[in-house]
Design a protein around this motif. Structure first.
Motif, PDB file in Angstrom:
ATOM      1  N   ARG A   1      -2.776  -5.270   3.898  1.00  0.00           N
ATOM      2  CA  ARG A   1      -3.181  -3.769   4.246  1.00  0.00           C
ATOM      3  C   ARG A   1      -4.144  -3.181   3.040  1.00  0.00           C
ATOM      4  NH1 ARG A   1       1.049  -2.940   7.168  1.00  0.00           N
ATOM      5  NH2 ARG A   1       0.255  -2.907   9.112  1.00  0.00           N
TER       6      ARG A   1
ATOM      7  N   GLN B   1      -7.956  -4.286   2.303  1.00  0.00           N
ATOM      8  CA  GLN B   1      -8.366  -3.570   2.479  1.00  0.00           C
ATOM      9  C   GLN B   1      -8.860  -2.104   2.741  1.00  0.00           C
ATOM     10  OE1 GLN B   1      -7.879  -3.265   6.896  1.00  0.00           O
ATOM     11  NE2 GLN B   1      -9.443  -4.467   8.268  1.00  0.00           N
ATOM     12  N   ASP B   2      -7.588  -1.410   1.768  1.00  0.00           N
ATOM     13  CA  ASP B   2      -7.830  -0.016   1.466  1.00  0.00           C
ATOM     14  C   ASP B   2      -8.798   0.077  -0.320  1.00  0.00           C
ATOM     15  OD1 ASP B   2      -6.465   1.034   2.796  1.00  0.00           O
ATOM     16  OD2 ASP B   2      -4.661   0.818   1.727  1.00  0.00           O
TER      17      ASP B   2
ATOM     18  N   ASP C   1     -17.837  -5.018   4.195  1.00  0.00           N
ATOM     19  CA  ASP C   1     -17.425  -5.374   5.324  1.00  0.00           C
ATOM     20  C   ASP C   1     -17.556  -6.398   6.023  1.00  0.00           C
ATOM     21  OD1 ASP C   1     -18.311  -2.338   5.196  1.00  0.00           O
ATOM     22  OD2 ASP C   1     -20.391  -3.257   6.159  1.00  0.00           O
TER      23      ASP C   1
ATOM     24  N   ILE D   1     -13.320  -6.925   5.166  1.00  0.00           N
ATOM     25  CA  ILE D   1     -12.797  -5.706   5.727  1.00  0.00           C
ATOM     26  C   ILE D   1     -12.392  -6.554   7.544  1.00  0.00           C
ATOM     27  CG2 ILE D   1     -12.333  -3.397   6.805  1.00  0.00           C
ATOM     28  CD1 ILE D   1     -14.237  -2.625   4.477  1.00  0.00           C
ATOM     29  N   ALA D   2     -13.254  -6.582   8.356  1.00  0.00           N
ATOM     30  CA  ALA D   2     -13.218  -7.181   9.360  1.00  0.00           C
ATOM     31  C   ALA D   2     -12.355  -8.410   9.342  1.00  0.00           C
ATOM     32  CB  ALA D   2     -14.696  -7.337   9.440  1.00  0.00           C
ATOM     33  N   ARG D   3     -11.897  -9.507   8.382  1.00  0.00           N
ATOM     34  CA  ARG D   3     -12.056 -10.516   8.936  1.00  0.00           C
ATOM     35  C   ARG D   3      -9.993 -10.250   8.637  1.00  0.00           C
ATOM     36  NH1 ARG D   3     -16.515 -13.279   6.324  1.00  0.00           N
ATOM     37  NH2 ARG D   3     -15.877 -12.558   4.226  1.00  0.00           N
TER      38      ARG D   3
ATOM     39  N   GLU E   1      -8.721  -7.878   9.399  1.00  0.00           N
ATOM     40  CA  GLU E   1      -8.644  -6.824  10.067  1.00  0.00           C
ATOM     41  C   GLU E   1      -7.937  -7.983  11.212  1.00  0.00           C
ATOM     42  OE1 GLU E   1     -10.882  -2.796  10.756  1.00  0.00           O
ATOM     43  OE2 GLU E   1     -10.655  -3.528  12.467  1.00  0.00           O
TER      44      GLU E   1
ATOM     45  N   ILE F   1      -4.404  -9.535   9.964  1.00  0.00           N
ATOM     46  CA  ILE F   1      -3.759  -8.893  10.444  1.00  0.00           C
ATOM     47  C   ILE F   1      -3.116  -9.117  12.048  1.00  0.00           C
ATOM     48  CG2 ILE F   1      -3.018  -6.946  10.423  1.00  0.00           C
ATOM     49  CD1 ILE F   1      -4.791  -5.968   7.782  1.00  0.00           C
ATOM     50  N   GLU F   2      -4.087  -8.616  12.418  1.00  0.00           N
ATOM     51  CA  GLU F   2      -3.676  -8.651  13.870  1.00  0.00           C
ATOM     52  C   GLU F   2      -2.981  -9.899  14.913  1.00  0.00           C
ATOM     53  OE1 GLU F   2      -2.558  -7.091  17.704  1.00  0.00           O
ATOM     54  OE2 GLU F   2      -3.560  -5.647  15.430  1.00  0.00           O
TER      55      GLU F   2
END
Lengths: 141, 141
Positions: free
Chosen positions: A95, A98-99, B81, B84-86, B88, B91-92
């Motif tokens: 997290r 990402q920030d 980018d 960031i996607a990776r 995400e 985290i999921e």
DNA sequence: TCTTGACTTCAAGTCGGCTTGAACCACCAG
DNA sequence: CTGGTGGTTCAAGCCGACTTGAAGTCAAGA
């Protein structure tokens, strides 16, 4: 459908036959039996393999997986709790990462590492020995 | 305080000197200069190193880091980018993994992999070729 | 009968990110 | 001028999780 040869097991689990032999070599999953010298895997072994794969995706090493599989009960809970905790840390870190990245994306200079004053400041704090987390907290205390 | 020798740089960044030499070897970070054959690192190099460390913690490989450092501008945004996607996805996945583990922790059988019917069912679906995500969605569509 | 294809074994190679070891060099204090 | 500390080079080793390659076995089908 029960005892399948190694190729079929590999196809079902979307894994290489070499990986199955490797698992056996390290004592992780043994085939149910050998038929004419060839490995055959039954339902129990396929489940065990499926478990290995899932556990791997959940971040467990083969060593830990072998341990919980062979010492059911106590170790099992311990290992799960530890992994839940690790995942919590991972999620928190991701997290923050990402920030940080979203912020970094805003930067329009060609070479942010040397030219962006904000980033340079963060990096300098870092050189002074602070961790990413501490720097993040500095900005949102 | 500017040009520091390798040992000092290593201390500041809490890294091994061997890692610094390795970074140089793969063309990631060169020292500012050599003084009597010895590496010295200036502010710009320390920043670059700090950046390398942070990027590593954020999940970038050294190869990608080298790429964004040497091709500032376009690649930089792309790489961020993508990362960031990776993150995400990560985290999921981690969240789902946690859910799964919390559920697994409840199970009281001694050897859940073979005896817990719930887990066995999940594993069997897995053997049938479903991914963890698909199985999770099956339970919460 | 011959060939294919799936299997077997064992040893060695791969990848990323370093670390370790051996042998040698440079600088400074006493 | 000598010893200690902290550099230098280069090659090799390590970790986990496999993969790859060579050489051999075995059953079924044309």
């Amino acid at each position: 459908m029960d005892p399948v040869p190694i190729g079929e097991a590999a196809r079902l689990l979307k894994i290489n036959t070499s990986a199955l032999r490797y698992y056996e070599e390290i004592g992780l999953v043994r085939p149910a039996a050998r038929v004419g010298g060839r490995r055959t895997y039954g339902r129990a072994e396929l489940r065990r393999l499926a478990f290995v794969q899932m556990a791997q995706e959940l971040g467990f090493s083969l060593e830990v997986i072998a341990e919980v599989l062979d010492q059911p009960g106590g170790r099992w809970h311990e290992a799960i709790d530890a992994q839940i905790a690790r995942l919590e840390v991972l999620i928190e870190q991701a997290r923050r990462a990402q920030d940080f990245l979203v912020h970094a994306r805003e930067c329009t200079t060609a070479n942010p590492v040397q030219e962006c004053t904000t980033l340079a400041h963060v990096l300098d704090r870092r050189v002074d020995g602070l961790t990413l987390d501490e720097i993040a907290k500095e900005h949102h205390p």
